[in-house]
Design an enzyme around this catalytic site. Structure first.
Site, PDB file in Angstrom:
ATOM      1  N   ASP A  80       0.652  -1.168  -0.297  1.00 53.58           N
ATOM      2  CA  ASP A  80      -0.168   0.052  -0.113  1.00 53.58           C
ATOM      3  C   ASP A  80       0.836   1.358   0.023  1.00 53.58           C
ATOM      4  O   ASP A  80       1.590   1.634   1.028  1.00 53.58           O
ATOM      5  CB  ASP A  80      -0.905  -0.040   1.132  1.00 53.58           C
ATOM      6  CG  ASP A  80      -2.123   0.809   1.207  1.00 53.58           C
ATOM      7  OD1 ASP A  80      -1.840   2.232   0.588  1.00 53.58           O
ATOM      8  OD2 ASP A  80      -3.089   0.608   1.584  1.00 53.58           O
ATOM      9  N   SER A 130      -6.879   4.357  -1.870  1.00 56.95           N
ATOM     10  CA  SER A 130      -6.700   2.864  -1.907  1.00 56.95           C
ATOM     11  C   SER A 130      -7.868   2.176  -2.248  1.00 56.95           C
ATOM     12  O   SER A 130      -7.637   0.975  -2.771  1.00 56.95           O
ATOM     13  CB  SER A 130      -6.101   2.425  -0.338  1.00 56.95           C
ATOM     14  OG  SER A 130      -4.758   2.948  -0.123  1.00 56.95           O
ATOM     15  N   PHE A 304      -5.298  -9.428  15.176  1.00 58.30           N
ATOM     16  CA  PHE A 304      -4.189  -9.050  16.179  1.00 58.30           C
ATOM     17  C   PHE A 304      -4.139  -7.706  16.927  1.00 58.30           C
ATOM     18  O   PHE A 304      -3.322  -7.723  17.633  1.00 58.30           O
ATOM     19  CB  PHE A 304      -2.993  -9.394  15.505  1.00 58.30           C
ATOM     20  CG  PHE A 304      -2.830 -10.955  14.912  1.00 58.30           C
ATOM     21  CD1 PHE A 304      -2.532 -11.995  15.896  1.00 58.30           C
ATOM     22  CD2 PHE A 304      -2.941 -10.992  13.502  1.00 58.30           C
ATOM     23  CE1 PHE A 304      -2.563 -13.216  15.265  1.00 58.30           C
ATOM     24  CE2 PHE A 304      -2.751 -12.521  13.189  1.00 58.30           C
ATOM     25  CZ  PHE A 304      -2.687 -13.558  13.891  1.00 58.30           C
ATOM     26  N   HIS A 499      -0.935  11.090  -1.271  1.00 59.58           N
ATOM     27  CA  HIS A 499      -0.503  10.106  -2.299  1.00 59.58           C
ATOM     28  C   HIS A 499      -0.099  10.719  -3.434  1.00 59.58           C
ATOM     29  O   HIS A 499      -0.064  12.167  -3.559  1.00 59.58           O
ATOM     30  CB  HIS A 499      -1.788   9.127  -2.725  1.00 59.58           C
ATOM     31  CG  HIS A 499      -2.411   8.330  -1.751  1.00 59.58           C
ATOM     32  ND1 HIS A 499      -3.481   7.967  -1.833  1.00 59.58           N
ATOM     33  CD2 HIS A 499      -2.200   7.996  -0.406  1.00 59.58           C
ATOM     34  CE1 HIS A 499      -4.075   7.155  -0.664  1.00 59.58           C
ATOM     35  NE2 HIS A 499      -3.119   7.306   0.236  1.00 59.58           N
TER      36      HIS A 499
END
Length: 564
Positions: A80, A130, A304, A499
């Site tokens: 990413d 994204s 997690f 970006h």
């Protein structure tokens, strides 16, 4: 054994395609796999449609010879925000950590034989996000920024529009056809990139029902976490690992690792329990010990962290322990490989992007190296005879190389140039100040100052400040710019680095990889993967959605599910 179960897909593409008559043309791919196929040649419409994007992507893949691929398994790695300067800088840092000068080093995917460039713009944005970029790779259709696996006809936040324009994904096609599917990420499992595999949403922000507006819920839109777990396609996700477990937990459930945290779901659903009921032999794990003890021949759900997983730099300090991206990749492949029909797997290095946004090159490069280690694991565990591995990025960032540093100069350090006498000396700007090799075009590392705020280097994590007129750069002579918390200088003051709109790389090996060449639209990546996988491609063709040469030119209304 085959079943008669039907898995239904949206018919919007089939209807839209009828407006454009395909024209047969002879196309010659790479010489080593020369074949002739007929693909549609379509004029770019005044108003782009999902159908046009799909057929145009199919044509670009077919003309390069993707149909010659005989892949059983497909693994898509997405770094990413992994721009080409990020790859180059990470390559140098990894090489220098291993005792070399760095420039001649290669990350694992840089040994792959096939490369291409991917054009990343969204249908409404020159510099993309994204959600739109991964949606293009997941569906074969370019779309707007901020939306998840829906056509561009729906505006951001438009629930009704999204319900009318879902674009079936490669992962849904695979699950519905009887292949195993997996998603691994270091970001939240509901974040934009992983979300695009098994959900359709008018907003990437609708990760749980608590994040959705009441009107969207009333109109029938469903949050991303719920779609990821309750998918009607086959068995849904066989393997899902990442962060973001609070989006799967009800609000009255306390987080197992952080007692001060609790679930975010307002609807009372325990989606972790739902996944366990759907996969009765599978294991749910949330720490390193449970991960290590999970059976290797059963489905796996690993969440997690309440939000994103730790950066690689912080992972060793996590009290409960977190597996590395390489360890999660190994666990996913080991389990998915049990399916005789093959598998489709996404692995995302999700936090490369986050470190860039914070103007912190150290963590961005460190997580890029961690992804290189994950790709190496996948390369070692699979055969190039039956597994297509494709490595790419969803979009770029504004990281850049500055000055003329000598070869072997530490990539995170200040620029040192070779003088006429052959000695190295700090390069100086026009005001006589040293500067670093890496910098950002914008971001929180801006070091201009007002009279009330002296200029000086900033450190990670950054807290937004009120930037004012610049009066000069800081003196970095005695600053340790290679320290993990150092924030690279930025030209334009923004609270978060942005970006970039530049192309990103594609690297590939395995069946069908010869087609990965040239400059392609990002949605072509979907078609590379689909056309190179005969089992999946045949399922689409069986539904009547291929042309005479076996090129999938539209998504089917329904395909028969095929079970082992």
């Amino acid at each position: 054994m085959r079943t008669a179960l039907l898995v239904f897909f949206p018919t919007v593409l089939a209807a839209a395609c009828a407006t454009t008559a395909p024209t047969a043309t002879s196309l010659v791919p790479a010489a080593s796999h020369a074949i002739h196929v007929s693909v549609p040649v379509i004029e770019h419409p005044q108003d782009e449609t999902a159908a046009w994007w799909f057929r145009d992507g199919a044509a670009q893949a077919a003309e390069r010879g993707a149909l010659a691929g005989q892949a059983k398994n497909v693994i898509l790695f997405v770094g990413d925000g992994m721009s080409l300067p990020t790859v180059a800088a990470a390559r140098i840092l990894d090489g220098q950590r291993k005792g070399g000068p760095g420039e001649n080093h290669r990350l694992s995917w840089e040994h792959f034989p096939s490369t291409a460039l991917s054009k990343t713009y969204n249908t409404d944005m020159q510099t993309p996000d994204s959600a739109g970029t991964m949606s293009a790779m997941a569906t074969g259709v370019k779309t707007r920024a901020g939306v998840i696996s829906i056509g561009q006809s729906a505006a951001f936040g438009d629930c009704a529009g999204a319900l009318a324009a879902p674009m079936t994904t490669l992962w849904q096609l695979a699950a519905g056809s009887g292949m195993a599917t997996g998603v691994v990420t270091t970001a939240r499992a509901t974040h934009a990139t992983p979300a695009a595999t098994f959900s359709h949403s008018a907003s990437r922000n609708w990760e749980s029902d608590a994040a959705m507006p009441d009107e969207a819920l009333a109109a029938g839109c469903v949050d991303i976490a719920r779609q990821m777990i309750e998918s009607p396609y086959g068995n849904g996700l066989d393997v899902l690992m990442g962060g973001g477990r609070t989006n799967f937990m009800p609000a009255d459930q306390v987080d197992p690792e952080y007692p001060e945290e609790s679930g975010r779901r307002k609807d009372g659903r325990d989606l972790i329990a739902t996944w366990q009921q759907r996969h009765p032999g599978g294991a749910y794990v949330w720490n390193a010990a449970q991960f290590a003890a999970a059976p290797a021949d059963a489905p796996l759900l690993g969440l997690f962290e309440p939000s994103h997983m730790q950066y690689e730099h912080h992972r060793p300090d996590d009290p409960a322990g977190e597996p590395s991206l390489a360890e999660m990749t190994r666990a996913a492949i080991t389990r998915l490989a049990n399916n005789p029909n093959g598998y489709v797997l996404l692995v995302e290095g999700g936090r490369i992007d986050h470190a860039h946004h914070d103007g912190n090159a150290y963590r961005a490069l460190d997580d890029t190296i961690a992804m290189s280690e994950a790709v190496e694991v996948a390369n070692a565990l699979t055969s190039a005879d039956d597994t297509l591995i494709l490595v790419t990025a969803d979009h770029a960032h504004t990281l850049s190389f500055v000055g003329y540093p000598a070869r072997g100069n530490p990539i995170l350090d200040k620029v040192r140039e070779t003088g006429k006498d052959g000695t190295l000396a700090l390069a100086k700007d026009a005001r006589g100040m040293p500067y670093t090799t890496l910098s950002y075009a914008n971001g929180p590392g801006y070091t201009g100052a007002s009279a009330s705020q002296p200029a000086g280097p900033k450190t990670f994590p950054h807290k937004p400040k009120d930037y004012q007129a610049a009066i000069g750069r800081p003196d970095l002579t005695r600053v340790d710019t290679a320290a993990p918390d150092y924030m690279q200088e930025a030209l334009v003051p923004t609270t978060a680095e942005s970006h970039g709109g530049d192309d990103v790389g594609i690297w590939a090996r395995g069946p069908g990889s010869e087609a990965v060449r040239g400059s392609v639209e990002q949605n072509v990546i979907f078609h590379f993967l689909l056309q190179s996988t005969p089992f999946l491609r045949q399922a689409v063709c069986d539904a009547g959605s291929c042309n005479a040469d076996g090129v999938p030119v539209e998504l089917p209304a329904a395909i028969p599910a095929k079970r082992p």
